[in-house]
Design an enzyme around this catalytic site. Structure first.
Site, PDB file in Angstrom:
ATOM      1  CE  LYS A 176     -26.812 -31.119 -32.709  1.00 49.62           C
ATOM      2  NZ  LYS A 176     -28.141 -30.987 -33.348  1.00 49.62           N
ATOM      3  CD  GLU A 230     -20.125 -16.146 -31.379  1.00 50.68           C
ATOM      4  OE1 GLU A 230     -20.415 -15.169 -30.732  1.00 50.68           O
ATOM      5  OE2 GLU A 230     -18.754 -15.926 -31.641  1.00 50.68           O
ATOM      6  CB  CYS A 279     -28.289 -14.460 -30.841  1.00 45.43           C
ATOM      7  SG  CYS A 279     -27.263 -13.770 -32.322  1.00 45.43           S
ATOM      8  CD  GLU A 302     -31.470 -15.584 -26.095  1.00 52.64           C
ATOM      9  OE1 GLU A 302     -31.356 -16.797 -25.673  1.00 52.64           O
ATOM     10  OE2 GLU A 302     -31.080 -15.146 -26.959  1.00 52.64           O
TER      11      GLU A 302
HETATM   12  P1  NAD Z   1     -29.880 -24.613 -28.003  1.00 51.47           P
HETATM   13  O1  NAD Z   1     -28.656 -24.384 -27.158  1.00 51.47           O
HETATM   14  O2  NAD Z   1     -31.179 -25.265 -27.683  1.00 51.47           O
HETATM   15  O3  NAD Z   1     -29.319 -25.464 -29.481  1.00 51.47           O
HETATM   16  C1  NAD Z   1     -28.195 -25.200 -30.322  1.00 51.47           C
HETATM   17  C2  NAD Z   1     -27.457 -26.394 -30.802  1.00 51.47           C
HETATM   18  O4  NAD Z   1     -27.031 -27.334 -29.621  1.00 51.47           O
HETATM   19  C3  NAD Z   1     -28.623 -27.414 -31.627  1.00 51.47           C
HETATM   20  O5  NAD Z   1     -27.874 -27.904 -32.689  1.00 51.47           O
HETATM   21  C4  NAD Z   1     -28.923 -28.448 -30.455  1.00 51.47           C
HETATM   22  O6  NAD Z   1     -29.483 -29.644 -31.017  1.00 51.47           O
HETATM   23  C5  NAD Z   1     -27.663 -28.653 -29.762  1.00 51.47           C
HETATM   24  N1  NAD Z   1     -27.585 -29.050 -28.439  1.00 51.47           N
HETATM   25  C6  NAD Z   1     -28.659 -28.961 -27.609  1.00 51.47           C
HETATM   26  N2  NAD Z   1     -28.305 -29.465 -26.291  1.00 51.47           N
HETATM   27  C7  NAD Z   1     -27.088 -29.978 -26.369  1.00 51.47           C
HETATM   28  C8  NAD Z   1     -26.111 -30.737 -25.800  1.00 51.47           C
HETATM   29  N3  NAD Z   1     -26.515 -30.996 -24.394  1.00 51.47           N
HETATM   30  N4  NAD Z   1     -24.903 -31.065 -26.061  1.00 51.47           N
HETATM   31  C9  NAD Z   1     -24.601 -30.636 -27.277  1.00 51.47           C
HETATM   32  N5  NAD Z   1     -25.330 -29.921 -28.260  1.00 51.47           N
HETATM   33  C10 NAD Z   1     -26.743 -29.580 -27.768  1.00 51.47           C
HETATM   34  O7  NAD Z   1     -30.208 -23.233 -28.902  1.00 51.47           O
HETATM   35  P2  NAD Z   1     -31.238 -22.929 -29.933  1.00 51.47           P
HETATM   36  O8  NAD Z   1     -32.692 -23.121 -29.407  1.00 51.47           O
HETATM   37  O9  NAD Z   1     -31.113 -23.878 -31.245  1.00 51.47           O
HETATM   38  O10 NAD Z   1     -30.875 -21.554 -30.676  1.00 51.47           O
HETATM   39  C11 NAD Z   1     -31.292 -20.348 -29.980  1.00 51.47           C
HETATM   40  C12 NAD Z   1     -30.133 -20.049 -28.916  1.00 51.47           C
HETATM   41  O11 NAD Z   1     -29.070 -19.842 -29.949  1.00 51.47           O
HETATM   42  C13 NAD Z   1     -30.676 -18.532 -28.437  1.00 51.47           C
HETATM   43  O12 NAD Z   1     -30.212 -18.623 -27.008  1.00 51.47           O
HETATM   44  C14 NAD Z   1     -29.995 -17.334 -29.217  1.00 51.47           C
HETATM   45  O13 NAD Z   1     -29.474 -16.161 -28.502  1.00 51.47           O
HETATM   46  C15 NAD Z   1     -28.577 -18.440 -29.539  1.00 51.47           C
HETATM   47  N6  NAD Z   1     -27.799 -17.662 -30.636  1.00 51.47           N
HETATM   48  C16 NAD Z   1     -26.825 -17.136 -30.627  1.00 51.47           C
HETATM   49  C17 NAD Z   1     -26.183 -16.729 -31.755  1.00 51.47           C
HETATM   50  C18 NAD Z   1     -24.831 -15.677 -31.427  1.00 51.47           C
HETATM   51  O14 NAD Z   1     -23.953 -15.608 -32.304  1.00 51.47           O
HETATM   52  N7  NAD Z   1     -24.518 -15.328 -30.129  1.00 51.47           N
HETATM   53  C19 NAD Z   1     -26.595 -16.370 -32.918  1.00 51.47           C
HETATM   54  C20 NAD Z   1     -27.906 -17.468 -32.933  1.00 51.47           C
HETATM   55  C21 NAD Z   1     -28.618 -18.012 -31.698  1.00 51.47           C
END
Ligand code: NAD
Length: 497
Positions: free
Chosen positions: A191, A267, A301, A400
């Protein structure tokens, strides 16, 4: 690195065919409901494509097909050497279509074309090739047992794995998840983030061309709160691998407990410390301090958003960092000279602007940037921004932001630097800059993060594991260790006479 000019990319963008359908059982399909949702270009705010808006019915269909495919053994029982060849061919096809993929990622995310051609696409291809090549070289184990017994410790695929990925590195994080999950024989459902689904949709077709059996990989675009949550609570998903924010990661752990205890690896976010001592190579450290925060508009991240500077060099060092910040003024993402593009969408832009205001309200000193900037009309551009006078308890040091905002904090001793670095709920990455090997190694050892650089930032490649301590997650992407997240260890105990 591509030789194409801004005009070349603009021309290609004007004629690009964009696939927005879901990918299930080896072919593109509309959502069962027929629903679509638009995806936009963050550089212009204009619609790029209508994308299938998948729902629970699509998820049930995709998961049932993934299960049948897994149980048929067509992929799971293929020899590791044959699975390797499929992944290697897939990597070759990604390289053969590199310009198209780089352009899609640039348009969908607003990433500079120099990054998508130079980093995102090559890194995805390398991840898939390296992981494929590794899978027929991983040996299983026999433990030390008494005479008359033989123990086999083998790894078995989990079954059906779901990958939920974010918008900041859509192609490369998708590759980090699907390469090891497919290599170990699982069937996979991806997804993508709802605002950046295009490259995942495109590479699925290339996987089929490379010989991946139908049903081994499905791509389901759709909203996180509904589709993502449905997948995460589904009783027929055996493993869930996630990259995204810490709040959603916590929710996914709960979903696992409420459903079938699916193996859940996360992650998550970060607020990474970048620690500079007076005896470091200050020119190099200053250049990388800017890169550590402003690369990808700070939507990274591992961004080194907390710059910890030894007090004795603070003013001189910040001057140097400001000089480098000028190299990160936003530009049109299609221009090969651009280093930083727009924020991914209006919401992310607003978050950045709100945190700049929070920094000002907290009494921090705005040294550079801090405002919106128009580059291409309709784009969500924000200047690289530097705050000094930050205390580690300030919100701009603890939370963050996920934008181009650097918080500079002074320290006096190595002990104090470590204490500040570790005073965070996160533990994803960090770096220390010093020409004293004792200081550098001691500090690196004590900072509680999954990846630590000494005299570099963003170091690492596919050969090393990547993941977080504390609330930055569990599990590891990349390297042979990634296989642990997608397999169960099985013991078979044999007695013989
Ligand atoms: P997000 O958590 O809002 O969304 C990530 C994914 O989860 C998306 O596909 C979203 O549609 C889905 N999602 C959202 N709510 C959900 C739920 N209730 N149940 C299941 N899936 C759901 O994150 P984002 O805004 O897309 O990305 C930014 C975040 O990702 C930042 O916090 C960043 O630090 C983190 N990040 C971490 C890494 C790592 O490897 N540690 C790498 C890249 C980004």
């Amino acid at each position: 690195m591509s030789e194409l000019t801004l005009q070349d990319w603009q021309q290609q963008a004007a004629t690009l065919t964009i696939e927005g359908r879901a990918f299930i059982n080896g072919r593109y399909v509309h959502a069962i409901s027929g629903d679509t949702r638009p995806t936009y270009n963050p550089a212009t705010g204009e619609k790029l494509a209508d994308v299938a808006n998948c729902d629970t019915a699509d998820a049930d269909k995709a998961i049932a097909i993934a299960r049948q495919t897994f149980e048929s053994g067509i992929w799971a029982d293929m020899s590791p050497a044959e699975r390797k060849m499929v992944l290697v061919r897939w990597a070759e096809l990604i390289e053969a279509n590199a310009d198209e993929l780089a352009l899609l990622e640039c348009l969908d995310v607003g990433k500079p074309i120099a990054d998508t051609t130079g980093v995102d696409v090559p890194s995805a291809a390398r991840t898939i090739r390296w992981t494929g090549e590794a899978i027929d070289k991983v040996y299983e184990e026999i433990s030390a047992t008494p005479k008359g017994t033989l123990s086999l410790i083998t790894r078995l695929p989990l079954g059906v794995v779901a990958a939920i990925v974010p918008w900041n590195f859509p192609l490369s994080t998708t590759a980090w998840k699907i390469a090891p999950s497919l290599a170990t024989g699982n069937s996979v459902i991806v997804k993508p983030a709802s605002n950046t689904p295009l490259t995942a949709i495109r590479i699925a077709q290339l996987a089929t061309e490379a010989g991946l059996p139908d049903g081994a990989l499905q791509i389901l675009p759709g909203p996180g709160g509904k589709l993502g949550a449905y997948i995460a609570t589904h009783m027929d998903i055996d493993g869930l691998t996630f990259t995204g924010s810490t709040p959603v990661g916590k929710q996914l752990m709960e979903y696992s407990g409420q459903s079938n205890l699916k193996r859940t690896f996360l992650e998550l976010g970060g607020k990474s410390p970048n620690i500079v001592f007076a005896d470091a190579d200050l020119d190099k450290a200053a250049s990388m301090a800017a890169t550590a925060v402003f690369y990808n508009g700070g939507q990274t991240c591992t961004a080194g958003t907390r710059l910890l500077v030894e007090e004795s060099i603070h003013d001189e060092f910040i001057e140097k960092v400001i000089q480098h910040a000028r190299d990160w003024m936003p530009g049109n993402p299609l221009d090969p000279n651009t280093t930083m593009g727009p924020m991914v969408d209006q919401g992310q832009y607003n978050t950045v602007a709100e945190y700049v205001q929070i920094g000002l309200n907290e009494g921090c000193k705005l040294e550079f940037g801090g405002k919106a900037i128009e580059v291409t009309p309709g784009g969500y551009y924000h200047e690289p921004t530097i705050f000094t006078g930050v205390n580690n308890q300030h919100r701009i040091a603890q939370e963050e932001i996920f934008g181009p905002v650097m918080s500079v904090i002074k320290f006096r001793t190595a002990e104090e630097a470590v204490e500040i670095a570790n005073d965070s709920i996160f533990g994803l990455a960090g770096a220390v800059w010093s020409n004293n090997i004792n200081t550098a190694i001691k500090v690196a050892e004590q900072v509680q993060v999954g990846t630590m650089g000494i005299n570099n930032y963003f170091g690492g490649d596919i050969t090393v594991p990547f993941g977080g301590f504390k609330q930055s997650g569990n599990g590891r992407d990349k390297s042979i260790h990634a296989f642990d997240d997608y397999t169960e260890l099985k013991t078979t105990w044999i007695e013989f006479e």
